[in-house]
Design an enzyme around this catalytic site. Structure first.
Site, PDB file in Angstrom:
ATOM      1  N   THR A  39      45.994  41.758  35.241  1.00  0.00           N
ATOM      2  CA  THR A  39      45.127  42.620  34.439  1.00  0.00           C
ATOM      3  C   THR A  39      44.768  41.949  33.120  1.00  0.00           C
ATOM      4  OG1 THR A  39      46.061  44.623  35.412  1.00  0.00           O
ATOM      5  CG2 THR A  39      44.932  44.870  33.313  1.00  0.00           C
ATOM      6  N   HIS A  42      42.048  39.588  33.762  1.00  0.00           N
ATOM      7  CA  HIS A  42      40.772  40.296  33.878  1.00  0.00           C
ATOM      8  C   HIS A  42      40.196  40.599  32.485  1.00  0.00           C
ATOM      9  CE1 HIS A  42      40.269  40.951  38.173  1.00  0.00           C
ATOM     10  NE2 HIS A  42      41.540  41.276  38.277  1.00  0.00           N
TER      11      HIS A  42
END
Length: 342
Positions: A39, A42
């Site tokens: 994450t 990202h």
């Protein structure tokens, strides 16, 4: 103090930041270690700019010790070892009222929607704290959050003793899912193209396969006595991984979607129809998943130390992100958030 900030796509900047004193109901943590996860990558790539603004402090996989207590905080003492379950829910939306507060309609994820743990001193609501055993090394405890992810994913799958489970994607979460699934009594096969990641999983006693060397669907049929897997965990976040997970499933098999797919993917819906397959989302975790994760790690049932590839000081946070992005010979990278302040 120093903190690692997201300063735009591709950019991490370590700079001075003001430590926030705890208010009533809050604690300040001296953060020992913060892990970097998919994450966070990202975010680094700019894929989450609608939620994460420049100069946000990243990080949510962490461990540390309580440094200061705000008013009205009870049950905790200075220097207690802790981790944080980084979710704040509203308690009023339909999901919360139905008992699904971990997927609250208005969820605040700390480290994404609020300042994260990649800083020397981090102030959070006391009710987010999760107690750690004093005997558990804080570097190992920094992986409690991804272990809680794995616990939740396996619970969502409805995995039963003796079932065959395929895990597609052998990064840290994939390996942890494999370990938790094995602990639940499943026969586990991990599909991962990277040789280093397979070697780590092999060292933990998991059976692994290189999808470039064999046709995964055929191998799974042989391994499962012709039936296919009862459960497939798609952890890779890739289109080939998704195809392999669907192909591996037995009649009435369950696919648990764990990996983040930033773009829509084609799915073989005819196979879902023909075999009466089920697709299950697995987004986060609840308090019971965290408590179980602490128990599994502290008791040695799920070892986390073999997954820690390197530890970098806070000042080298950008290099730590780059090491994980490069991927060669790397599983979990931790940032030592106290190194710069010693």
């Amino acid at each position: 103090m120093r903190a690692a900030h997201y300063t735009g796509p591709g950019s991490i900047t370590v700079a001075e930041a003001a430590a926030v004193p705890p208010r009533a109901g809050e604690v300040q943590i001296a953060v020992a270690y913060t892990g970097i996860c998919g994450t966070d990558l990202h975010i680094l790539h700019g894929h989450m700019d609608q939620r994460v603004r420049p100069w946000a402090v990243l990080g949510h996989e962490m461990s540390g010790r309580i440094r200061a207590l705000g008013a009205d905080v009870s049950g905790w003492q200075l220097d207690d070892p802790v981790t944080v379950m980084p979710t704040i829910w509203c308690g009023q939306c339909p999901a919360c009222r139905a008992g699904n507060s971990h997927v609250c309609h208005h969820l605040t994820f700390v480290g994404i929607d609020a300042p994260g743990s990649m800083q020397a001193y981090w102030t959070v609501p006391a009710d987010l704290l999760v107690r750690l055993p004093a005997s558990l090394p804080l570097a190992h405890a920094a992986l409690i959050e991804p272990v809680a992810v794995a616990v939740h994913d396996v619970r969502r799958s409805g995995l039963r003793l003796g079932e065959h489970a395929v895990v597609v994607g052998g990064g840290p979460v994939g390996v942890l899912i494999g370990l938790v699934a094995r602990r639940a009594g499943a026969h586990v096969l991990l599909v991962e193209p990277d040789q280093y990641r397979r070697s780590v999983a092999d060292g933990l006693g998991l059976r692994t396969v290189d999808p470039a060397a064999v046709e995964v669907g055929h191998l799974v049929e042989e391994w499962s006595g012709g039936a296919g897997a009862a459960v497939a965990f798609e952890v890779s976040g890739t289109e080939p991984g998704l195809v392999a997970a669907v192909r591996a499933l037995a009649v009435r098999g369950r696919m648990v979607l764990v990996g983040i797919h930033p773009t829509p993917r084609p799915v073989d819906l005819h196979r879902f129809f023909w075999r009466e397959l089920s697709l299950v989302g697995a987004r986060l975790y609840d308090r019971s998943d965290f408590d179980e994760a602490v128990r599994l790690v502290a008791g040695g049932a799920v070892p986390t130390e073999p997954l820690i590839s390197r530890i970098e000081p806070l000042e080298a946070a950008r290099q730590a992100f780059q090491a994980l992005e490069d991927g060669a010979g790397v599983m979990k990278v931790l940032v030592d958030c106290q190194a710069a302040s010693r």
